[in-house]
Design an enzyme around this catalytic site. Structure first.
Site, PDB file in Angstrom:
ATOM      1  N   LYS A  45      27.600  34.277  33.496  1.00 54.69           N
ATOM      2  CA  LYS A  45      29.521  34.143  34.296  1.00 54.69           C
ATOM      3  C   LYS A  45      30.313  35.247  33.859  1.00 54.69           C
ATOM      4  CE  LYS A  45      29.728  33.039  29.356  1.00 54.69           C
ATOM      5  NZ  LYS A  45      30.158  32.148  28.035  1.00 54.69           N
ATOM      6  N   TYR A 272      54.553  56.340  28.727  1.00 53.59           N
ATOM      7  CA  TYR A 272      55.919  54.793  28.779  1.00 53.59           C
ATOM      8  C   TYR A 272      56.018  54.650  27.562  1.00 53.59           C
ATOM      9  CZ  TYR A 272      55.129  52.885  33.546  1.00 53.59           C
ATOM     10  OH  TYR A 272      55.096  52.406  34.690  1.00 53.59           O
TER      11      TYR A 272
END
Ligand SMILES: *Cc1c(COP(=O)(O)O)cnc(C)c1O
Length: 380
Positions: A45, A272
């Protein structure tokens, strides 16, 4: 998620995943030996845990896998469109309007309630196609499936349906990769309680399966007829609590290249929020990778990378497309390879390390690496 870009001609994105398909083949053999006499259904998956669904599926088919497991209909369809002819079980919950596509593409269905059995039977009868189903019992996960003590009506309905073939009966662990084995043992016991339906009728049960990677490693009583390892197939352990007891090989290498070099002065801030402050003259390089690729921002302040075989800290906040790394007083040049996951010289960074830095599980680290990062498959 199903899209598997390769590097476009004329471009050479420096950030890439290199997937060693021979490591996946090696791991499949190791898992088969560990589970024997139970069989192995590799779970592919989420783009084969980020490794590339079709490339991995093709390789497993070529080396003799008997059945593959995915979570969603679309994943099964992608394997079929790639020409894979193995039996494929879609383990997740399904919607009634998806059933015709399952049947037309010979995908095995998870039958998780009497209503689902009726809807599957109706669709199969209408199309004249046979539906191959695995009956889902909930033994303590609390998601899809009928409760273990009330499973008989589901089993009755499935065997009464004329266009259904009962291929399997299964359940799923909630805690098999944790240190305390108690709840997993209770789930095994509950599963056997449900399986008494066959014993009581003197019938042979269909393929019984319960174990994920944690169950395969830690709960031998859960191996039964078939095991469903996902993450272990890629050479990654599901948690820090399980024994690293198998000779697995990690299949994935995640690299990028230095795109900028500068020297920062004491007191200089980086990134940041201007959270990181230099206390000396030091060399800082920038790498073209960030949380927009799946290099998780939660690793800010903890992550490390390998450059020229040495380990260096990622400094400041991880941004969407770039991260900064302090190489101290060492040398690094534009174009140098930086290893985010994998080996560099004598050093190694594991997917499990990234999970620890991000405060998450390795499954999330792998499946977060998105389609902006090209996959290069080796050993195929
Ligand atoms: C994801 C999943 C697995 C595999 O889990 P791992 O921890 O990666 O081994 C097995 N069975 C089902 C039903 C799943 O959803």
């Amino acid at each position: 998620m199903l899209h598997e870009p390769t590097i476009a001609p004329g471009t050479d994105r420096p950030t890439r995943l290199t997937v060693d398909l021979s490591a996946i083949a090696h791991n499949f053999a190791i898992l088969n030996a560990a589970a024997s006499p139970a069989r192995v259904m590799p779970i592919l998956k989420a783009n084969a845990y980020g490794h590339g669904l079709v490339a991995v599926g093709r390789r497993l088919e070529a080396i003799g896998a008997e059945i593959l497991g995915v979570a969603y209909l679309e994943e099964g369809l992608a394997l079929r469109q790639a020409g894979i002819r193995l039996p494929i079980l879609v383990t997740g919950g399904l919607l009634d309007d998806q059933i015709p596509l399952f049947l037309q593409n010979h995908l095995q269905l998870c039958a998780s309630s009497v209503d689902k059995v009726r809807a599957i039977e109706a669709s199969a009868a209408a199309t004249g196609l046979l539906a191959r189903v695995h009956l889902k019992v909930d033994t303590g996960m609390g998601r899809i499936g009928v409760w273990w003590e009330h499973a008989a009506p589901l089993f009755d309905a499935a065997y009464a349906a004329e266009h259904l073939v009962v291929e399997g009966v299964f359940s799923h662990f909630a805690t098999a990769d944790e240190a305390d084995p108690g709840y997993a043992a209770l789930q095994v016991e509950r599963f056997h309680h449900a399986l008494r339906w066959w014993v009581d009728r003197g019938r042979l049960p269909p393929v019984r399966h319960l174990a994920n990677s944690g169950g395969l490693l830690q709960v031998p009583a859960s191996h039964l007829d078939l095991v469903r390892p996902g993450i272990l197939g890629f050479g990654v352990y599901p948690s820090d609590d399980v024994p690293r007891s198998l000779a697995l090989r990690p299949a994935l290498r995640w690299t990028t290249r230095v795109s900028y070099f500068k020297v920062v002065r004491p007191g200089c801030r980086v990134g940041y929020g201007a959270t990181w402050v230099s206390d000396r003259h030091e060399r800082v390089v920038t790498l073209p990778v960030g949380y927009g690729d799946g290099y998780l921002r939660a690793m800010s302040g903890k992550a490390q990378v390998l450059i020229r075989g040495r380990r260096y800290p990622v400094i400041g906040r991880i941004a969407m497309d770039q991260v900064m790394v302090s190489v101290g007083a060492d040398e690094a040049y534009n174009g140098d390879e930086a290893v985010l996951v994998g080996t560099g010289g004598a050093e190694r960074i594991e997917v499990e390390d990234l999970a620890r830095w991000a405060g998450t599980i390795p499954h999330e680290v792998l499946t977060a690496i998105n389609t902006r990062v090209p996959r290069v498959h080796l050993g195929g």
